[in-house]
Design a protein around this motif. Structure first.
Motif, PDB file in Angstrom:
ATOM      1  N   GLY A 152       0.879  -1.123   0.058  1.00  0.00           N
ATOM      2  CA  GLY A 152       0.162   0.058  -0.100  1.00  0.00           C
ATOM      3  C   GLY A 152       0.760   1.333  -0.075  1.00  0.00           C
ATOM      4  O   GLY A 152       2.230   1.138   0.381  1.00  0.00           O
ATOM      5  N   GLY A 153       0.368   2.189  -0.382  1.00  0.00           N
ATOM      6  CA  GLY A 153       0.712   3.580  -0.596  1.00  0.00           C
ATOM      7  C   GLY A 153       0.675   4.119  -1.871  1.00  0.00           C
ATOM      8  O   GLY A 153      -0.037   3.856  -2.768  1.00  0.00           O
ATOM      9  N   ASP A 154       1.354   5.420  -2.049  1.00  0.00           N
ATOM     10  CA  ASP A 154       1.354   5.942  -3.383  1.00  0.00           C
ATOM     11  C   ASP A 154       2.718   6.039  -3.882  1.00  0.00           C
ATOM     12  O   ASP A 154       3.501   6.949  -3.726  1.00  0.00           O
ATOM     13  CB  ASP A 154       0.864   7.350  -3.248  1.00  0.00           C
ATOM     14  CG  ASP A 154       0.359   8.045  -4.678  1.00  0.00           C
ATOM     15  OD1 ASP A 154       0.997   7.552  -5.575  1.00  0.00           O
ATOM     16  OD2 ASP A 154      -0.220   8.962  -4.739  1.00  0.00           O
ATOM     17  N   GLU A 187       3.605  11.553   0.915  1.00  0.00           N
ATOM     18  CA  GLU A 187       4.224  11.016   2.198  1.00  0.00           C
ATOM     19  C   GLU A 187       2.971  10.503   3.326  1.00  0.00           C
ATOM     20  O   GLU A 187       3.172  10.224   4.469  1.00  0.00           O
ATOM     21  CB  GLU A 187       5.308  11.950   2.656  1.00  0.00           C
ATOM     22  CG  GLU A 187       6.447  12.274   1.565  1.00  0.00           C
ATOM     23  CD  GLU A 187       7.328  13.186   2.216  1.00  0.00           C
ATOM     24  OE1 GLU A 187       7.243  13.813   2.875  1.00  0.00           O
ATOM     25  OE2 GLU A 187       8.371  13.578   1.430  1.00  0.00           O
ATOM     26  N   ASN A 188       1.928  11.329   3.129  1.00  0.00           N
ATOM     27  CA  ASN A 188       0.830  11.117   4.243  1.00  0.00           C
ATOM     28  C   ASN A 188       0.113   9.606   3.818  1.00  0.00           C
ATOM     29  O   ASN A 188      -0.773   9.777   5.035  1.00  0.00           O
ATOM     30  CB  ASN A 188      -0.278  12.299   3.783  1.00  0.00           C
ATOM     31  CG  ASN A 188       0.575  13.674   4.229  1.00  0.00           C
ATOM     32  OD1 ASN A 188       1.483  13.816   4.970  1.00  0.00           O
ATOM     33  ND2 ASN A 188       0.115  14.523   3.182  1.00  0.00           N
ATOM     34  N   GLU A 243      -1.947  11.566  13.523  1.00  0.00           N
ATOM     35  CA  GLU A 243      -0.655  11.452  12.684  1.00  0.00           C
ATOM     36  C   GLU A 243      -1.178  12.119  11.197  1.00  0.00           C
ATOM     37  O   GLU A 243      -0.365  12.611  10.579  1.00  0.00           O
ATOM     38  CB  GLU A 243      -0.182   9.893  12.552  1.00  0.00           C
ATOM     39  CG  GLU A 243       0.487   9.591  13.682  1.00  0.00           C
ATOM     40  CD  GLU A 243       1.044   8.320  13.623  1.00  0.00           C
ATOM     41  OE1 GLU A 243       0.940   7.826  12.440  1.00  0.00           O
ATOM     42  OE2 GLU A 243       1.923   7.756  14.578  1.00  0.00           O
ATOM     43  N   LEU A 244      -2.247  11.643  10.871  1.00  0.00           N
ATOM     44  CA  LEU A 244      -2.745  12.081   9.561  1.00  0.00           C
ATOM     45  C   LEU A 244      -2.925  13.642   9.468  1.00  0.00           C
ATOM     46  O   LEU A 244      -2.431  14.059   8.422  1.00  0.00           O
ATOM     47  CB  LEU A 244      -4.202  11.540   9.084  1.00  0.00           C
ATOM     48  CG  LEU A 244      -4.152  10.025   8.852  1.00  0.00           C
ATOM     49  CD1 LEU A 244      -5.795   9.794   8.453  1.00  0.00           C
ATOM     50  CD2 LEU A 244      -3.577   9.885   7.404  1.00  0.00           C
ATOM     51  N   ASP A 245      -3.336  14.244  10.378  1.00  0.00           N
ATOM     52  CA  ASP A 245      -3.757  15.531  10.608  1.00  0.00           C
ATOM     53  C   ASP A 245      -2.287  16.270  10.694  1.00  0.00           C
ATOM     54  O   ASP A 245      -2.282  17.492  10.040  1.00  0.00           O
ATOM     55  CB  ASP A 245      -4.420  15.754  11.942  1.00  0.00           C
ATOM     56  CG  ASP A 245      -6.001  15.604  11.712  1.00  0.00           C
ATOM     57  OD1 ASP A 245      -6.358  15.200  10.632  1.00  0.00           O
ATOM     58  OD2 ASP A 245      -6.772  15.302  12.756  1.00  0.00           O
ATOM     59  N   ALA A 252      -1.019  19.000   7.849  1.00  0.00           N
ATOM     60  CA  ALA A 252      -0.611  20.364   8.203  1.00  0.00           C
ATOM     61  C   ALA A 252       0.676  20.562   7.376  1.00  0.00           C
ATOM     62  O   ALA A 252       0.751  21.708   7.112  1.00  0.00           O
ATOM     63  CB  ALA A 252      -1.114  20.563   9.422  1.00  0.00           C
ATOM     64  N   LYS A 253       1.462  19.865   7.676  1.00  0.00           N
ATOM     65  CA  LYS A 253       2.862  19.866   7.279  1.00  0.00           C
ATOM     66  C   LYS A 253       2.740  20.035   5.920  1.00  0.00           C
ATOM     67  O   LYS A 253       3.511  21.028   5.436  1.00  0.00           O
ATOM     68  CB  LYS A 253       3.968  18.882   7.631  1.00  0.00           C
ATOM     69  CG  LYS A 253       3.928  18.764   9.591  1.00  0.00           C
ATOM     70  CD  LYS A 253       4.939  17.682   9.560  1.00  0.00           C
ATOM     71  CE  LYS A 253       5.324  17.847  11.016  1.00  0.00           C
ATOM     72  NZ  LYS A 253       6.337  16.763  11.460  1.00  0.00           N
ATOM     73  N   PHE A 254       2.225  19.099   5.017  1.00  0.00           N
ATOM     74  CA  PHE A 254       2.074  19.099   3.599  1.00  0.00           C
ATOM     75  C   PHE A 254       1.437  20.363   2.983  1.00  0.00           C
ATOM     76  O   PHE A 254       2.109  21.135   2.078  1.00  0.00           O
ATOM     77  CB  PHE A 254       1.385  18.079   3.349  1.00  0.00           C
ATOM     78  CG  PHE A 254       1.019  17.843   1.828  1.00  0.00           C
ATOM     79  CD1 PHE A 254       2.158  17.550   0.978  1.00  0.00           C
ATOM     80  CD2 PHE A 254       0.165  18.366   1.000  1.00  0.00           C
ATOM     81  CE1 PHE A 254       2.000  17.402  -0.524  1.00  0.00           C
ATOM     82  CE2 PHE A 254      -0.028  18.383  -0.210  1.00  0.00           C
ATOM     83  CZ  PHE A 254       0.945  17.816  -0.988  1.00  0.00           C
TER      84      PHE A 254
END
Length: 300
Positions: A48-50, A83-84, A286-288, A292-294
């Motif tokens: 999984g991932g992008d 990265e999220n 962690e998602l939030d 926010a960083k992105f």
């Protein structure tokens, strides 16, 4: 996923073992790698991932359930597009010498190695059933490697041979479908039905068996024999994956859990914590934070 079998990401690109090494990675905020080569084969199972995999001078956008096979000496690296998203994969390193030993036993062990080395065929596709069966074999191999039981070395060799032979068989049969096989298998029908009814609260073994007019014990055993996991485990995994998608845009986690088919938040919480090793609230935080960083980087 079995969180206790997860490995902290290793940056080294060389083997310590003379035969093989196996790792299960699940990372958030993973970074793109740098181009490198190995003197061994790398079996990379994308969960999984992008991610885009650069191999030689080509780029491949990966789909969960694919195997990437990197032969010795071929430059490659992973590009993390988002990265999220959790970046999940198995990485299996196996030396040329060990592969040659297997191939001397039977040429059938070398089909995909030859395809990758000679034909530059690096990506192999597996369906849901096949990849779940592969995951079960890999988790079994990791568990055996971590334990100290009687006959460990003999068992490990059997597990490795079984895994490599099945990968070759699945890849060969994918590319050479049997013309006489026209009917969709029971397992394909079951998975198709489950996936299309995954949010139904009454998606029980009994209801599924009733829909197919089959004995529930027959379905249960047939499903596990084919995929390596129980029908119930498969449903839980699919619902948890769905929750991770929905949780990105909804702060009411209990509501999301019910929407994804869980009967109540308590059962969902236990399943999520067991699968990922953290609570749903911690995952959402962690998602939030990552979002926010992105956004800050994008605005900056």
């Amino acid at each position: 996923m079995r969180n206790e079998l997860r490995t902290d990401f290793l940056t080294r690109q060389y083997m310590l073992s003379k035969d093989y090494e196996l790792y299960y990675y699940s990372d958030l905020h993973a970074k793109s790698g740098e181009t490198h080569t190995h003197d061994y084969y790398e079996f990379y199972f994308f969960i999984g991932g992008d991610v885009t995999m650069s191999i030689g001078n080509k780029h491949f956008n990966l789909t969960p359930g694919e195997l990437v096979l990197i032969p010795p000496g071929v430059p490659h690296y992973a590009i993390i597009n988002d990265e999220n998203k959790y970046y999940q994969r198995f990485v299996f390193w196996i030396s040329k010498e060990y592969c040659n030993q297997l191939i001397k036993t039977s040429q059938n062990y070398g089909y995909i190695m030859q395809a990758a080395t000679i034909n530059k065929h690096y990506i192999f596709h597996f369906d849901t059933f096949q990849f779940n069966a592969i995951q079960a074999k890999i988790f079994g191999l990791i568990q055996e490697m971590q334990q100290d039981r009687f006959g460990k070395n003999a068992k490990l060799r059997l597990c490795v041979c079984d895994l490599i032979l099945d990968l070759n068989r699945m890849a060969y049969e994918y590319e050479h479908p049997r013309k006489s096989s026209k009917d969709t298998s029971l397992y394909e029908k079951l998975v198709t039905y489950i996936d299309s009814h995954i949010t139904d609260h009454d998606l029980s073994l009994e209801s599924i068996a009733g829909n197919f007019y089959l004995n529930k014990y027959h379905i249960s055993h047939a499903f596990k024999d084919s995929l390596g996991i129980s029908l119930h485990q498969y449903i839980i995994k699919q619902r948890l994956d769905l929750f991770k998608d929905y949780a990105c845009n909804n702060d009411n986690l209990a509501e999301v859990a019910i929407t994804c088919g869980f009967s109540d938040y308590s059962n969902f919480y236990k399943a999520f914590k067991k699968e990922y090793g953290i609570s749903p609230t911690e995952y959402k935080k962690e998602l939030d934070i990552a979002g926010a960083k992105f956004q800050k980087r994008s605005l900056g």
